[in-house]
Design a protein around this motif. Structure first.
Motif, PDB file in Angstrom:
ATOM      1  N   GLY A 109       0.830  -1.190   0.000  1.00  0.00           N
ATOM      2  CA  GLY A 109       0.000   0.000   0.000  1.00  0.00           C
ATOM      3  C   GLY A 109       0.871   1.249   0.000  1.00  0.00           C
ATOM      4  O   GLY A 109       1.787   1.389  -0.802  1.00  0.00           O
ATOM      5  N   HIS A 110       0.617   2.136   0.955  1.00  0.00           N
ATOM      6  CA  HIS A 110       1.388   3.373   1.054  1.00  0.00           C
ATOM      7  C   HIS A 110       2.467   3.306   2.140  1.00  0.00           C
ATOM      8  O   HIS A 110       3.026   4.333   2.535  1.00  0.00           O
ATOM      9  CB  HIS A 110       0.454   4.554   1.342  1.00  0.00           C
ATOM     10  CG  HIS A 110      -0.542   4.809   0.254  1.00  0.00           C
ATOM     11  ND1 HIS A 110      -0.190   5.274  -1.005  1.00  0.00           N
ATOM     12  CD2 HIS A 110      -1.893   4.633   0.224  1.00  0.00           C
ATOM     13  CE1 HIS A 110      -1.263   5.390  -1.757  1.00  0.00           C
ATOM     14  NE2 HIS A 110      -2.317   5.015  -1.029  1.00  0.00           N
ATOM     15  N   GLY A 111       2.749   2.109   2.620  1.00  0.00           N
ATOM     16  CA  GLY A 111       3.728   1.988   3.688  1.00  0.00           C
ATOM     17  C   GLY A 111       4.558   0.736   3.561  1.00  0.00           C
ATOM     18  O   GLY A 111       4.750   0.190   2.459  1.00  0.00           O
ATOM     19  N   LEU A 112       5.049   0.258   4.690  1.00  0.00           N
ATOM     20  CA  LEU A 112       5.876  -0.936   4.740  1.00  0.00           C
ATOM     21  C   LEU A 112       5.220  -1.972   5.638  1.00  0.00           C
ATOM     22  O   LEU A 112       4.741  -1.650   6.726  1.00  0.00           O
ATOM     23  CB  LEU A 112       7.263  -0.599   5.305  1.00  0.00           C
ATOM     24  CG  LEU A 112       8.186   0.268   4.441  1.00  0.00           C
ATOM     25  CD1 LEU A 112       9.376   0.735   5.257  1.00  0.00           C
ATOM     26  CD2 LEU A 112       8.656  -0.508   3.209  1.00  0.00           C
ATOM     27  N   ALA A 113       5.197  -3.205   5.178  1.00  0.00           N
ATOM     28  CA  ALA A 113       4.722  -4.324   5.990  1.00  0.00           C
ATOM     29  C   ALA A 113       5.935  -5.079   6.533  1.00  0.00           C
ATOM     30  O   ALA A 113       7.054  -4.922   6.046  1.00  0.00           O
ATOM     31  CB  ALA A 113       3.836  -5.245   5.159  1.00  0.00           C
ATOM     32  N   GLN A 114       5.690  -5.903   7.535  1.00  0.00           N
ATOM     33  CA  GLN A 114       6.785  -6.587   8.231  1.00  0.00           C
ATOM     34  C   GLN A 114       6.681  -8.097   8.060  1.00  0.00           C
ATOM     35  O   GLN A 114       5.640  -8.697   8.321  1.00  0.00           O
ATOM     36  CB  GLN A 114       6.742  -6.224   9.720  1.00  0.00           C
ATOM     37  CG  GLN A 114       7.925  -6.735  10.522  1.00  0.00           C
ATOM     38  CD  GLN A 114       7.775  -6.412  12.002  1.00  0.00           C
ATOM     39  OE1 GLN A 114       6.904  -6.964  12.665  1.00  0.00           O
ATOM     40  NE2 GLN A 114       8.610  -5.520  12.508  1.00  0.00           N
ATOM     41  N   ARG A 115       7.777  -8.704   7.626  1.00  0.00           N
ATOM     42  CA  ARG A 115       7.862 -10.159   7.589  1.00  0.00           C
ATOM     43  C   ARG A 115       8.187 -10.690   8.984  1.00  0.00           C
ATOM     44  O   ARG A 115       8.741  -9.981   9.812  1.00  0.00           O
ATOM     45  CB  ARG A 115       8.951 -10.610   6.621  1.00  0.00           C
ATOM     46  CG  ARG A 115       8.723 -10.219   5.169  1.00  0.00           C
ATOM     47  CD  ARG A 115       9.864 -10.721   4.291  1.00  0.00           C
ATOM     48  NE  ARG A 115       9.595 -10.510   2.883  1.00  0.00           N
ATOM     49  CZ  ARG A 115      10.089  -9.511   2.167  1.00  0.00           C
ATOM     50  NH1 ARG A 115      10.898  -8.624   2.740  1.00  0.00           N
ATOM     51  NH2 ARG A 115       9.786  -9.379   0.886  1.00  0.00           N
ATOM     52  N   ARG A 116       7.898 -11.949   9.230  1.00  0.00           N
ATOM     53  CA  ARG A 116       8.273 -12.574  10.490  1.00  0.00           C
ATOM     54  C   ARG A 116       9.783 -12.748  10.534  1.00  0.00           C
ATOM     55  O   ARG A 116      10.401 -13.234   9.587  1.00  0.00           O
ATOM     56  CB  ARG A 116       7.578 -13.933  10.649  1.00  0.00           C
ATOM     57  CG  ARG A 116       6.101 -13.824  10.963  1.00  0.00           C
ATOM     58  CD  ARG A 116       5.404 -15.164  10.878  1.00  0.00           C
ATOM     59  NE  ARG A 116       5.952 -16.133  11.821  1.00  0.00           N
ATOM     60  CZ  ARG A 116       5.634 -16.189  13.116  1.00  0.00           C
ATOM     61  NH1 ARG A 116       4.795 -15.319  13.629  1.00  0.00           N
ATOM     62  NH2 ARG A 116       6.160 -17.118  13.901  1.00  0.00           N
ATOM     63  N   GLY A 117      10.371 -12.333  11.642  1.00  0.00           N
ATOM     64  CA  GLY A 117      11.810 -12.427  11.788  1.00  0.00           C
ATOM     65  C   GLY A 117      12.221 -12.013  13.186  1.00  0.00           C
ATOM     66  O   GLY A 117      11.433 -12.128  14.128  1.00  0.00           O
ATOM     67  N   VAL A 118      13.442 -11.506  13.325  1.00  0.00           N
ATOM     68  CA  VAL A 118      13.954 -11.182  14.657  1.00  0.00           C
ATOM     69  C   VAL A 118      13.312  -9.942  15.257  1.00  0.00           C
ATOM     70  O   VAL A 118      13.466  -9.686  16.458  1.00  0.00           O
ATOM     71  CB  VAL A 118      15.487 -10.996  14.633  1.00  0.00           C
ATOM     72  CG1 VAL A 118      16.184 -12.289  14.259  1.00  0.00           C
ATOM     73  CG2 VAL A 118      15.887  -9.868  13.689  1.00  0.00           C
ATOM     74  N   HIS A 119      12.609  -9.146  14.463  1.00  0.00           N
ATOM     75  CA  HIS A 119      11.909  -7.975  14.987  1.00  0.00           C
ATOM     76  C   HIS A 119      10.399  -8.166  14.906  1.00  0.00           C
ATOM     77  O   HIS A 119       9.896  -8.919  14.071  1.00  0.00           O
ATOM     78  CB  HIS A 119      12.304  -6.720  14.206  1.00  0.00           C
ATOM     79  CG  HIS A 119      13.559  -6.087  14.718  1.00  0.00           C
ATOM     80  ND1 HIS A 119      14.031  -4.868  14.280  1.00  0.00           N
ATOM     81  CD2 HIS A 119      14.444  -6.508  15.657  1.00  0.00           C
ATOM     82  CE1 HIS A 119      15.137  -4.564  14.919  1.00  0.00           C
ATOM     83  NE2 HIS A 119      15.419  -5.545  15.746  1.00  0.00           N
ATOM     84  N   ASN A 120       9.696  -7.438  15.781  1.00  0.00           N
ATOM     85  CA  ASN A 120       8.240  -7.472  15.755  1.00  0.00           C
ATOM     86  C   ASN A 120       7.707  -6.055  15.655  1.00  0.00           C
ATOM     87  O   ASN A 120       8.441  -5.103  15.390  1.00  0.00           O
ATOM     88  CB  ASN A 120       7.699  -8.214  16.982  1.00  0.00           C
ATOM     89  CG  ASN A 120       7.959  -7.457  18.275  1.00  0.00           C
ATOM     90  OD1 ASN A 120       8.556  -6.385  18.280  1.00  0.00           O
ATOM     91  ND2 ASN A 120       7.506  -8.027  19.376  1.00  0.00           N
TER      92      ASN A 120
END
Length: 231
Positions: A109-120
């Protein structure tokens, strides 16, 4: 050329990520990621209380000469095409270097999504504030558990609090680069991983609470705290 130095309080293989033939810094350390440029050096020094209760505050964990600066969006595209192993595979049976992939964010969309990994989700603001991903594909050294001790005449680049040093390193930057490119006085070569991450044991896919809480407590600081402790 500038020399950035800071204390790497958690070295779990993700920030920096030395795998895939390219050393990258794409999460945490937002001010460094936003201000460092091609040709600058970024150096992570050890914590006072490393595993085994060792004081590594005068030891180099890694050093990278920045060869490229990409936005997080462009870094995602670059990883899809050239560095797929940097895209995290958060599965207990995945190779470690894939588990700690630092290409955590991707456009949606207009931003960033997060994959599963070492950060939440708790890490997103600090990660996004850094804006950029720093890459070193030609000159970087990663020592991890086999950290290299600074010579006495370079100990002034140490920075044992939050934030980092950059302006205060001006008089020593050329001396450090000469030492590094000379093999750290040991005949060492760039683009070789000399040791495992200090905190490799903290990466536990399937046990997110343990990994994320360790990262959140030790690594995440507000941008204002970061700015106020730069010298």
């Amino acid at each position: 050329m500038r020399l950035y130095t800071y204390t790497l309080r958690v070295d779990d293989g993700a920030a920096p990520n030395p795998y895939g033939g390219v050393c990258t810094l794409t999460i945490c350390k937002p001010v460094i990621r936003r201000t460092a440029d091609i040709g600058d050096w970024v150096v992570g020094l050890g914590p006072k209380r490393a595993p085994g209760n060792h004081d590594l505050s005068n030891h180099v964990i890694y050093a990278m000469c920045v060869s490229d600066v990409l936005s997080l969006e462009d870094y995602d595209a670059h990883c899809r095409e050239c560095l797929p192993s940097k895209i995290p595979d958060w599965h207990p049976d995945a190779p470690f270097e894939h588990q700690v992939g630092d290409c955590i964010y991707y456009p949606r969309g207009h931003g960033l999504a997060q994959r599963r990994g070492v950060h939440n989700k708790g890490n997103e603001k600090v990660d996004h504030d850094g804006v950029n991903a720093l890459l070193a594909d030609r000159v970087f050294f990663y020592f991890g558990q086999r950290a290299v001790e600074l010579p006495k005449n370079l100990e002034a680049i140490m920075h044992n609090t939050q934030g980092h040093k950059v302006n205060a390193n001006e008089a020593l930057k050329d001396r450090f680069v000469e030492w590094a490119l000379g093999g750290f006085g040991r005949g060492l070569h760039p683009r070789i991983l000399y040791g495992d991450p200090l905190h490799k044991h903290l990466v536990r896919p399937g046990r997110e609470k343990a990994t994320w809480s360790a990262c959140g407590k030790r690594r995440i600081v507000s941008e204002q705290d970061e700015i106020c402790s730069i010298c």
